[in-house]
Design a protein around this motif. Sequence first.
Motif, PDB file in Angstrom:
ATOM      1  N   ASN B 100       0.884  -1.159   0.000  1.00 56.25           N
ATOM      2  CA  ASN B 100       0.000   0.000   0.000  1.00 56.25           C
ATOM      3  C   ASN B 100       0.916   1.200   0.000  1.00 56.25           C
ATOM      4  N   PRO B 101       0.976   1.901  -1.109  1.00 56.22           N
ATOM      5  CA  PRO B 101       1.995   2.934  -1.190  1.00 56.22           C
ATOM      6  C   PRO B 101       1.716   4.083  -0.235  1.00 56.22           C
ATOM      7  N   ALA B 102       2.756   4.549   0.452  1.00 57.02           N
ATOM      8  CA  ALA B 102       2.666   5.738   1.296  1.00 57.02           C
ATOM      9  C   ALA B 102       3.420   6.820   0.535  1.00 57.02           C
ATOM     10  N   THR B 103       2.706   7.398  -0.448  1.00 59.72           N
ATOM     11  CA  THR B 103       3.414   8.260  -1.394  1.00 59.72           C
ATOM     12  C   THR B 103       4.002   9.503  -0.732  1.00 59.72           C
ATOM     13  N   THR B 104       3.392   9.942   0.378  1.00 60.00           N
ATOM     14  CA  THR B 104       3.954  11.131   1.039  1.00 60.00           C
ATOM     15  C   THR B 104       5.320  10.837   1.640  1.00 60.00           C
ATOM     16  N   ARG B 105       5.555   9.599   2.017  1.00 59.84           N
ATOM     17  CA  ARG B 105       6.860   9.270   2.574  1.00 59.84           C
ATOM     18  C   ARG B 105       7.817   8.751   1.494  1.00 59.84           C
ATOM     19  N   GLY B 106       7.436   8.942   0.236  1.00 63.28           N
ATOM     20  CA  GLY B 106       8.331   8.543  -0.844  1.00 63.28           C
ATOM     21  C   GLY B 106       8.318   7.049  -1.088  1.00 63.28           C
ATOM     22  N   ARG B 107       7.207   6.362  -0.732  1.00 59.97           N
ATOM     23  CA  ARG B 107       7.146   4.917  -1.000  1.00 59.97           C
ATOM     24  C   ARG B 107       6.188   4.625  -2.135  1.00 59.97           C
ATOM     25  N   TYR B 108       6.658   3.898  -3.141  1.00 60.87           N
ATOM     26  CA  TYR B 108       5.845   3.575  -4.306  1.00 60.87           C
ATOM     27  C   TYR B 108       5.954   2.087  -4.630  1.00 60.87           C
ATOM     28  N   ARG B 109       5.098   1.645  -5.551  1.00 59.85           N
ATOM     29  CA  ARG B 109       5.150   0.240  -5.958  1.00 59.85           C
ATOM     30  C   ARG B 109       6.278  -0.034  -6.936  1.00 59.85           C
ATOM     31  N   GLU B 110       6.711   0.997  -7.625  1.00 64.15           N
ATOM     32  CA  GLU B 110       7.858   0.887  -8.524  1.00 64.15           C
ATOM     33  C   GLU B 110       8.864   1.924  -8.076  1.00 64.15           C
ATOM     34  N   PHE B 111      10.056   1.508  -7.719  1.00 63.48           N
ATOM     35  CA  PHE B 111      11.038   2.498  -7.263  1.00 63.48           C
ATOM     36  C   PHE B 111      12.465   1.996  -7.488  1.00 63.48           C
ATOM     37  N   TYR B 112      13.381   2.954  -7.519  1.00 65.32           N
ATOM     38  CA  TYR B 112      14.786   2.629  -7.748  1.00 65.32           C
ATOM     39  C   TYR B 112      15.455   2.077  -6.498  1.00 65.32           C
ATOM     40  N   GLN B 113      16.326   1.094  -6.704  1.00 59.53           N
ATOM     41  CA  GLN B 113      17.290   0.738  -5.670  1.00 59.53           C
ATOM     42  C   GLN B 113      18.680   0.946  -6.237  1.00 59.53           C
ATOM     43  N   CYS B 114      19.590   1.349  -5.369  1.00 61.57           N
ATOM     44  CA  CYS B 114      20.987   1.582  -5.762  1.00 61.57           C
ATOM     45  C   CYS B 114      21.836   0.731  -4.850  1.00 61.57           C
ATOM     46  N   ASP B 115      22.300  -0.391  -5.370  1.00 61.50           N
ATOM     47  CA  ASP B 115      22.983  -1.363  -4.525  1.00 61.50           C
ATOM     48  C   ASP B 115      24.460  -1.508  -4.868  1.00 61.50           C
ATOM     49  N   PHE B 116      25.247  -1.678  -3.816  1.00 58.01           N
ATOM     50  CA  PHE B 116      26.670  -1.975  -3.952  1.00 58.01           C
ATOM     51  C   PHE B 116      26.937  -3.194  -3.081  1.00 58.01           C
ATOM     52  N   ASP B 117      27.588  -4.210  -3.616  1.00 61.89           N
ATOM     53  CA  ASP B 117      27.843  -5.429  -2.844  1.00 61.89           C
ATOM     54  C   ASP B 117      29.247  -5.962  -3.097  1.00 61.89           C
ATOM     55  N   ILE B 118      29.799  -6.561  -2.065  1.00 58.90           N
ATOM     56  CA  ILE B 118      31.103  -7.218  -2.196  1.00 58.90           C
ATOM     57  C   ILE B 118      30.919  -8.693  -1.855  1.00 58.90           C
ATOM     58  N   ALA B 119      31.210  -9.558  -2.816  1.00 61.09           N
ATOM     59  CA  ALA B 119      31.086 -10.999  -2.609  1.00 61.09           C
ATOM     60  C   ALA B 119      32.479 -11.611  -2.574  1.00 61.09           C
ATOM     61  N   GLY B 120      32.681 -12.535  -1.655  1.00 57.42           N
ATOM     62  CA  GLY B 120      33.954 -13.235  -1.612  1.00 57.42           C
ATOM     63  C   GLY B 120      34.404 -13.513  -0.192  1.00 57.42           C
ATOM     64  N   GLN B 121      35.331 -14.472  -0.086  1.00 56.16           N
ATOM     65  CA  GLN B 121      35.885 -14.871   1.211  1.00 56.16           C
ATOM     66  C   GLN B 121      37.101 -13.991   1.488  1.00 56.16           C
ATOM     67  N   PHE B 122      36.970 -13.055   2.427  1.00 52.78           N
ATOM     68  CA  PHE B 122      38.064 -12.114   2.684  1.00 52.78           C
ATOM     69  C   PHE B 122      38.373 -12.036   4.175  1.00 52.78           C
ATOM     70  N   ASP B 123      39.419 -11.286   4.524  1.00 53.63           N
ATOM     71  CA  ASP B 123      39.687 -11.090   5.944  1.00 53.63           C
ATOM     72  C   ASP B 123      38.560 -10.261   6.551  1.00 53.63           C
ATOM     73  N   PRO B 124      38.189 -10.590   7.808  1.00 56.51           N
ATOM     74  CA  PRO B 124      36.942 -10.045   8.360  1.00 56.51           C
ATOM     75  C   PRO B 124      36.883  -8.528   8.435  1.00 56.51           C
ATOM     76  N   MET B 125      35.711  -8.015   8.156  1.00 54.15           N
ATOM     77  CA  MET B 125      35.302  -6.625   8.389  1.00 54.15           C
ATOM     78  C   MET B 125      35.927  -5.587   7.455  1.00 54.15           C
ATOM     79  N   ILE B 126      36.836  -5.986   6.549  1.00 52.93           N
ATOM     80  CA  ILE B 126      37.387  -4.981   5.630  1.00 52.93           C
ATOM     81  C   ILE B 126      36.324  -4.562   4.616  1.00 52.93           C
ATOM     82  N   PRO B 127      35.644  -5.520   3.953  1.00 57.64           N
ATOM     83  CA  PRO B 127      34.563  -5.087   3.049  1.00 57.64           C
ATOM     84  C   PRO B 127      33.411  -4.423   3.797  1.00 57.64           C
TER      85      PRO B 127
END
Lengths: 429, 429
Positions: B100-127
Amino acid sequence: GTRDHPPAHVALRDRLLATVVTCFKRHGAAAIDTPVLELRETLTGKYGEDTKLIYELQDQGGELLALRYDLTVPFARYLAMNKITNMKRYHVAKVYRRDNPATTRGRYREFYQCDFDIAGQFDPMIPDAECLKIVHEILSDLQLGDFIIKVNDRRILNGVFAVCGIPESKFITTCSTVDKLDKMPWEEVRSEMVGEKGLSPEAADHIGEYVQLHGGLDLIEQLLQDPKLSQNKLAKEGLGDMKLLFEYLTLFGITGKISFDLSLARGLDYYTGVIFEAVLLQPENDHVEEPVSVGSVAGGGRYDGLVGMFDPKGRKVPCVGVSIGIERIFSILEQRVKASGEKVRTTETQVLVTTPQKHLLAARLKLISELWDAGIKAEMLYKKDPKLLKQLQYCEDTGIPLAAIIGEQELTDGVVKLRDVTTREEVRM
Amino acid sequence: GTRDHPPAHVALRDRLLATVVTCFKRHGAAAIDTPVLELRETLTGKYGEDTKLIYELQDQGGELLALRYDLTVPFARYLAMNKITNMKRYHVAKVYRRDNPATTRGRYREFYQCDFDIAGQFDPMIPDAECLKIVHEILSDLQLGDFIIKVNDRRILNGVFAVCGIPESKFITTCSTVDKLDKMPWEEVRSEMVGEKGLSPEAADHIGEYVQLHGGLDLIEQLLQDPKLSQNKLAKEGLGDMKLLFEYLTLFGITGKISFDLSLARGLDYYTGVIFEAVLLQPENDHVEEPVSVGSVAGGGRYDGLVGMFDPKGRKVPCVGVSIGIERIFSILEQRVKASGEKVRTTETQVLVTTPQKHLLAARLKLISELWDAGIKAEMLYKKDPKLLKQLQYCEDTGIPLAAIIGEQELTDGVVKLRDVTTREEVRM
């Protein structure tokens, strides 16, 4: 039919899209965005035989939705809903078709369209000429090799049908048969006209005499003198505008790549005037001089009735637009990149922050943070104590041009060693 | 729930997205693209209580499809399908929710996401530290005012639940109740735990003592000394990593904006370690000094188990990622632009090609063609004989800074008059 796009793919595609969008902006277009989901009824009755390719969603609580099939119909709906009578816009986004995908020819169920459209009541053929100029600029900028832009007018085609004795109710279906002339010989098109579409053999032959013509201003003049065609109001209007169009294209200096081609019909129902399509040419082989078409990469036309279909009072807004077939162009350039062995970089990293000894993670983290804050594109390996060789190898693998090296000595001296990965030259700074 | 985006909207949004993408590229991420359509089974069981918000398509000949709900699950599927064990990627694209879109709070049924992800086995907490640095950079670059980034760890939360005597089968549901602490007071959260989720009042109170804590390194040290929590293997691991994370964030110089907050839980099922969320702060009014949160604008965390769910052999690829809530940020900036009265230009046109007399359309067409070919962003009015005043008015309306004027005299002299629209200064050149 849909697919994932790996980084090398996206990097090349973004390069293409940037060229196209730069051209659209050069011509003063603003960007709009419409949703992927449209009401089903918005899309029906606009695409002729292709209506069956529309993706439909499950009933969303009384809303019958579908995925957009192109960007033209949503644009027309947008203009009508917002009562806009005047706009130059571009839209680069994905559209959806439940087609049997021919992936080798660059056809998928999900693909980008890059559209530029001019809406508004203006003096004839000025916006139409600009659309052709845009196609010319983009195909030149992308350096795709030789191309030709075929131009025709639905009014001329309809005039031809009329003087050949076709009833008006069969214009659209005859149009979509003529449209197949670029893929099959005239004999087959003729037999579809007579067999499936029920035209008389005489009418079909008569049409054949016209639709196999192509040329330039000379052909326009010749048809304007054609005793039958010149009597037809629609055809005369279309030919007069075609002449005007060629005048403007001469001023733009691009008539060398334009062919007035009566076989061009374009399948969509909504075109009402000028239509055009750009095809890439390729010398067939060394012995034959005639270049062959390797497929359409851009197309468009005038659709003066579409906006009115969405306006409650039927108010019309004349429109003309062009769509760049970016996926087709992508396949061609991808093959070319593959053949050349060029390695497309997928990141823009300028420098890798490296350490030659152990226990220097803190130094790397501090330095890379300073680089990021200064706007420099920087990476480091996510290991506490990576070997220097591994770090330099990462630069070579990913094409990072510089390595910033900080060891004990550099920390003591308060400097950084900068290494050019290709030449292995180093400077301390 | 979906909407059209007019030019002023798209222009501002593109500006925001450019800032975000610039940051992602600065950190060496490559771009991938996945389809809007996923197999339904790919999405089920990943989003906890939100599974009901997934948009489903009609049966496409045996294929049960749905529209993607976020970009994280498609990324995990992409890694597993392509057997990729190591990748830093970003993806900016739209996702779909039957909310149920709450358009006043900027929530819609179609919206952009901007994602950045790091995948892999690395030393802890650096990524993980890099993800927080990215949030810090983007929120600083966008000049959104004061903000705080809350950090927690699912292992610490699970440890808390364990020492409070909650059975493991109730961890996820307890988690999503704790997650409501930013929207409702502890008393209500407690009553949901006891009433709906069936925890004992004692256990709930015990949880309450922990999840209302927040602080920095001092709090981490304190909990590492906590007699019960330090006995829990998971909690100890999480707290140890949290300490390491704060070390790295100190080297990045950003701990001033980071709060270790035990109330942060985040609703999605797939998180396994560090989780975080950025909220904008706003002084409530002049009398109260405590700033109040105006909502979450970025979030993310570690999801080490998700890729394994798509691998036929269950091979795991550890991942950590961040998602920037661009729509929320957009609403805030849009309000700010509106309040300031600033006019957002929707085109980039540099010059309007104009004529002061009649019968000079050819001159305009020739000049504009030369400008386009030289890469200059140029427009003209689509009229044969527009009035000069109309042409200059168009510049003022759309913010075009220059008018190139060619009249009879200029044509004779072979020059062009260039007029600065604001100052009205003119030069012949």
